[in-house]
Design an enzyme around this catalytic site. Structure first.
Site, PDB file in Angstrom:
ATOM      1  N   GLY A  95       0.835  -1.288   0.029  1.00  0.00           N
ATOM      2  CA  GLY A  95      -0.057   0.152  -0.013  1.00  0.00           C
ATOM      3  C   GLY A  95       0.672   1.380   0.009  1.00  0.00           C
ATOM      4  O   GLY A  95       0.125   2.402  -0.108  1.00  0.00           O
ATOM      5  N   GLY A  97       2.516   2.427  -2.426  1.00  0.00           N
ATOM      6  CA  GLY A  97       2.502   3.374  -3.667  1.00  0.00           C
ATOM      7  C   GLY A  97       3.576   2.694  -4.932  1.00  0.00           C
ATOM      8  O   GLY A  97       3.649   3.434  -5.943  1.00  0.00           O
ATOM      9  N   LYS A  98       4.042   1.640  -4.817  1.00  0.00           N
ATOM     10  CA  LYS A  98       4.785   1.026  -5.708  1.00  0.00           C
ATOM     11  C   LYS A  98       3.940   0.929  -7.038  1.00  0.00           C
ATOM     12  O   LYS A  98       4.676   1.357  -8.134  1.00  0.00           O
ATOM     13  CB  LYS A  98       5.118  -0.522  -5.237  1.00  0.00           C
ATOM     14  CG  LYS A  98       5.840  -0.462  -4.055  1.00  0.00           C
ATOM     15  CD  LYS A  98       6.150  -1.798  -3.269  1.00  0.00           C
ATOM     16  CE  LYS A  98       5.229  -2.810  -3.370  1.00  0.00           C
ATOM     17  NZ  LYS A  98       4.118  -2.315  -2.341  1.00  0.00           N
ATOM     18  N   SER A  99       2.867   0.161  -7.036  1.00  0.00           N
ATOM     19  CA  SER A  99       2.224   0.203  -8.240  1.00  0.00           C
ATOM     20  C   SER A  99       1.988   1.400  -8.764  1.00  0.00           C
ATOM     21  O   SER A  99       1.542   1.589 -10.376  1.00  0.00           O
ATOM     22  CB  SER A  99       1.063  -0.812  -8.000  1.00  0.00           C
ATOM     23  OG  SER A  99       1.385  -2.206  -7.834  1.00  0.00           O
ATOM     24  N   TYR A 100       1.326   2.213  -8.067  1.00  0.00           N
ATOM     25  CA  TYR A 100       1.070   3.728  -8.437  1.00  0.00           C
ATOM     26  C   TYR A 100       2.519   4.388  -9.272  1.00  0.00           C
ATOM     27  O   TYR A 100       2.158   4.952 -10.537  1.00  0.00           O
ATOM     28  CB  TYR A 100       0.677   4.433  -7.520  1.00  0.00           C
ATOM     29  CG  TYR A 100       0.244   5.965  -8.063  1.00  0.00           C
ATOM     30  CD1 TYR A 100      -0.719   6.128  -8.388  1.00  0.00           C
ATOM     31  CD2 TYR A 100       1.046   6.904  -7.920  1.00  0.00           C
ATOM     32  CE1 TYR A 100      -1.296   7.245  -9.011  1.00  0.00           C
ATOM     33  CE2 TYR A 100       0.772   8.123  -8.185  1.00  0.00           C
ATOM     34  CZ  TYR A 100      -0.281   8.459  -8.756  1.00  0.00           C
ATOM     35  OH  TYR A 100      -0.659   9.777  -9.180  1.00  0.00           O
ATOM     36  N   ASP A 116       7.519  -4.568 -10.636  1.00  0.00           N
ATOM     37  CA  ASP A 116       6.595  -3.972  -9.662  1.00  0.00           C
ATOM     38  C   ASP A 116       6.569  -5.178  -8.393  1.00  0.00           C
ATOM     39  O   ASP A 116       5.862  -6.181  -8.582  1.00  0.00           O
ATOM     40  CB  ASP A 116       5.233  -3.759 -10.157  1.00  0.00           C
ATOM     41  CG  ASP A 116       4.330  -3.061  -9.134  1.00  0.00           C
ATOM     42  OD1 ASP A 116       4.724  -2.835  -7.926  1.00  0.00           O
ATOM     43  OD2 ASP A 116       2.983  -3.057  -9.323  1.00  0.00           O
ATOM     44  N   GLY A 175       3.959  -6.012  -2.033  1.00  0.00           N
ATOM     45  CA  GLY A 175       4.674  -5.303  -0.665  1.00  0.00           C
ATOM     46  C   GLY A 175       5.105  -6.365   0.441  1.00  0.00           C
ATOM     47  O   GLY A 175       4.389  -7.387   0.661  1.00  0.00           O
TER      48      GLY A 175
END
Length: 381
Positions: free
Chosen positions: A115, A117-120, A269, A272
């Site tokens: 959560g 923000g990696k994928s973002y 990606d 987490g």
């Protein structure tokens, strides 16, 4: 290895805000310009950027008030709305894009707790694909479109996979009804290193082709809802682009010689890291989280060993085969690649331990040195 820090806001009720990437400190190339900005993200937790050529991230223990600092190449913050994903692309995307067109392999991977923000950072939001991967691909085809040299041609192939529970799955192959996703194996080529046997590659003539692959692959990727993330990735994903540039040169006698450069762009990606008490996972999701944490631990050990070896002459043995992830990423970490890492952080004081762990992880990455070379192979036509 370049290291960037991305900080993403977490709401008080643990619902993650899908906010944009924000603060990026500019002016660092001008020694006479001194930049210092302070941002208090939450009582007891503070991050600041530093001065001139060094960007410092300060983290304060919410209980003891002890403060630690870490320096990185770039820093972004979602609390400053005048900055956005374009800033990240300017610093990182062009780094990858320019090097791939010159024939260098390049890698970007994003690391952080679930959560954060990696994928973002890598993909963007669900409603707007404005992350690094789409922007790099758009920039690549824009460069191809602008090529006016009749003696130069550029072709692009792409593949997309996930590592789920230590098994490799091809995200571009839809299984038949009633069948599981196809499981692939890692093999080793003595010249080029690890590769995935039978992984599908698709020739792409435009960004629209890439967009379709990303959409199809994302629909196949394994996700689940946890207490910390409504769309938590349960797997690591690797999107790979192969950029082949063929240039024909003529000798004084008019003899043509074709030279190929083949660059691999690896965009990772990572799932987490998780703590069960925070995510509330049970059953299958708990087993998935254990596998995720084990593979991230293996990656952390590899990076720590590489960082230690970088400070000693000759170094020591580093085991890349403890997990599928480290095996596949071996060329990106020590081989022929220009590599950058994005550390995604949560500023919430309840996530202090995870954030501190990510900062330490990123700090080790800075010490690693790769040996990138132009992948050129001359042939006579």
């Amino acid at each position: 290895m370049q290291v960037e820090v991305f900080r993403k806001h977490v709401a008080q009720n643990k619902t993650l805000w899908s906010s944009s990437v924000a603060q990026q400190v500019n002016g660092l190339s001008q020694a006479e310009v001194e930049l210092t900005s302070t941002l208090r993200l939450k009582p007891g937790f503070e991050c600041r950027t530093g001065k001139q050529f060094v960007l410092l991230c300060y983290i304060r223990n919410p209980e003891s008030n002890e403060e630690k600092s870490y320096s990185f190449d770039y820093s972004y913050d979602s609390f400053t709305p005048v900055h956005n994903q374009e800033d990240v692309f300017r610093d990182l995307g062009h780094f990858v894009l320019d090097n791939s067109l010159r024939g260098f392999n390049a890698t970007i991977f994003a690391y952080g707790q679930t959560g954060s923000g990696k994928s973002y950072s890598m993909m963007g939001s669900k409603t707007k694909r404005d992350g690094l991967i789409p922007r790099i691909c758009i920039g690549l085809f824009e460069n191809i479109r602008q090529n006016t040299d009749p003696n130069k041609t550029i072709s692009v192939n792409a593949s997309y996979l996930e590592i789920y529970n230590e098994q490799i799955r091809d995200l571009l192959v839809v299984p038949k009804k009633g069948e599981d996703k196809r499981r692939l194996k890692v093999r080793d080529n003595p010249k080029t290193g690890p590769y995935v046997e039978d992984l599908s590659e698709v020739t792409c003539a435009s960004y629209d082709d890439i967009e379709k692959l990303l959409s199809d692959g994302d629909a196949m990727r394994t996700i689940a809802q946890t207490n910390m993330n409504a769309t938590s990735s349960r797997s690591h994903s690797i999107f790979t682009i192969k950029v082949k540039t063929t240039t024909i040169l003529y000798s004084k006698d008019g003899e043509p010689t074709a030279t190929d450069t083949l660059a691999r762009v690896v965009l990772v990606d990572l799932a987490g890291s998780e703590k069960q008490k925070d995510t509330g996972t049970t059953g299958q999701q708990f087993e998935e989280a254990k596998r995720i944490n084990l593979s991230l631990t293996a990656l952390g050990l590899v990076i720590a060993n590489l960082a230690e070896a970088a400070t000693k002459k000759g170094g020591g043995f580093v085991n890349f085969r403890d997990s599928v992830l480290t095996h596949l990423l071996q060329p990106s970490l020590v081989g022929n690649s220009k590599t950058a890492m994005v550390a995604a952080l949560s500023p919430a004081s309840v996530n202090y331990e995870e954030t501190l762990s990510t900062l330490r992880w990123a700090d080790n990455c800075k010490k690693i040195k790769t040996k990138a070379e132009i992948n050129e192979s001359p042939t006579t036509s």
